[in-house]
Design an enzyme around this catalytic site. Structure first.
Site, PDB file in Angstrom:
ATOM      1  N   HIS A 189       0.975  -1.384  -0.032  1.00 52.23           N
ATOM      2  CA  HIS A 189       0.433   0.178  -0.339  1.00 52.23           C
ATOM      3  C   HIS A 189       1.027   1.202   0.413  1.00 52.23           C
ATOM      4  CE1 HIS A 189      -3.689  -1.861   1.897  1.00 52.23           C
ATOM      5  NE2 HIS A 189      -3.545  -1.599   0.579  1.00 52.23           N
ATOM      6  N   CYS A 283      -2.357   3.075   9.477  1.00 48.97           N
ATOM      7  CA  CYS A 283      -3.546   2.045   8.705  1.00 48.97           C
ATOM      8  C   CYS A 283      -4.894   2.094   9.946  1.00 48.97           C
ATOM      9  CB  CYS A 283      -3.003   0.586   9.190  1.00 48.97           C
ATOM     10  SG  CYS A 283      -1.769   0.371   7.254  1.00 48.97           S
TER      11      CYS A 283
END
Length: 290
Positions: A189, A283
């Site tokens: 990511h 996150c």
């Protein structure tokens, strides 16, 4: 020169003499988080996840709570969403929505194990007064791969988010989108390879990006903080900045020193249990930019 003291939990302070840096001013933020009440590693969808390793849900909750309290102690407002049984990665709220100027672009997960998370967050937005909510047609893992700089939306692809989702993001949010190609599966990511420190200033790990994307970053952000392999390997780049304070993993001492040189104040947190699922402070943290 200015002396900066870096202190991690239970550690002796490290004092650095750094050049006098610009005065950084924090802005109050509003975040959405989800407690890891059902956290475990029952499957593997990234290189960090190993279902054979022991997991402590209680420790994950303790670390998440400390992160939430860190934000609140810095003056930020934290909203929460109810965790759902059977969705152990719902704690990683950043993957479930991108909000810019009150517009919401939801998520569409690549892994079927996480697919149900998207609708829980969609319903939270609608229940909390958001009306401009768009759900993507293409795979789009939200702030996992989308980073708002204040001018551009940096958009990662290569492992999770479909490159065609970048055009959807531009239409839904009405902001210019810069596509960046990720090439290292450990940094699957964008938010584990890059984070925004302040308007038009970022930190990133060069080896996570394709040569062309790296040239784009160098052109857009010539003064960026360039992270090392050690910074990236502890998920140091999965950090959250409010324009002055930078919340990052306790192991990221080198990166903390580099951001301190730019006038930012590092704030350490322990995310060792959550990292077993490939996640860190960012996150766990969706920013609600209303």
């Amino acid at each position: 020169m200015t002396s900066v003291s870096l202190v991690g939990p239970g550690e002796e302070p490290i004092v650095l003499d750094v050049p006098t840096a610009p005065v950084r001013v924090p802005t109050t933020r509003r975040y959405l988080m989800c407690a890891p009440e059902h956290f475990t590693v029952a499957y593997s969808i990234n290189p960090w996840m190993d279902p054979t390793r022991p997991i402590s849900t209680a420790l994950a909750v303790e670390q998440w709570t400390a992160l939430k309290e860190t934000y609140e102690g810095l003056g930020h407002r934290v909203e929460t969403i109810q965790p759902e049984p059977g969705l152990p990665d719902m704690v990683f709220a950043a993957n479930s929505g991108t909000v810019v100027d009150g517009r919401v672009l939801g998520s569409r997960f690549r892994a079927p194990q996480r697919a149900a998370e998207a609708d829980h967050f969609r319903r939270w937005f609608l229940a909390n007064g958001y009306r401009d909510v768009v759900m993507p047609e293409r795979t789009n893992e939200a702030e996992g791969d989308l980073a708002w700089t204040g001018r551009y939306l940096l958009a990662g692809t290569g492992f999770r988010t479909d490159p065609l989702a970048h055009a959807e993001a531009q239409e839904a949010l009405g902001v210019p989108v810069i596509s960046l190609q990720l090439v290292d599966p450990r940094y699957y990511h964008l938010d584990v390879a890059l984070f925004v420190l302040a308007d038009d200033l970022v930190a990133y790990y060069p080896e996570a990006f394709s040569p062309g994307s790296l040239r784009v970053l160098e052109r857009l952000f010539p003064d960026a903080v360039v992270a090392t392999e050690e910074d990236a390997a502890c998920l140091g780049l999965n950090a959250v900045s409010d324009g002055r304070h930078v919340v990052l993993p306790v192991e990221a001492v080198h990166l903390a020193g580099e951001v301190a040189k730019r006038g930012f104040e590092p704030v350490f947190v322990d995310i060792s249990e959550l990292r077993k699922s490939g996640g860190g402070p960012k996150c766990c943290t969706m920013e609600l930019r209303d």
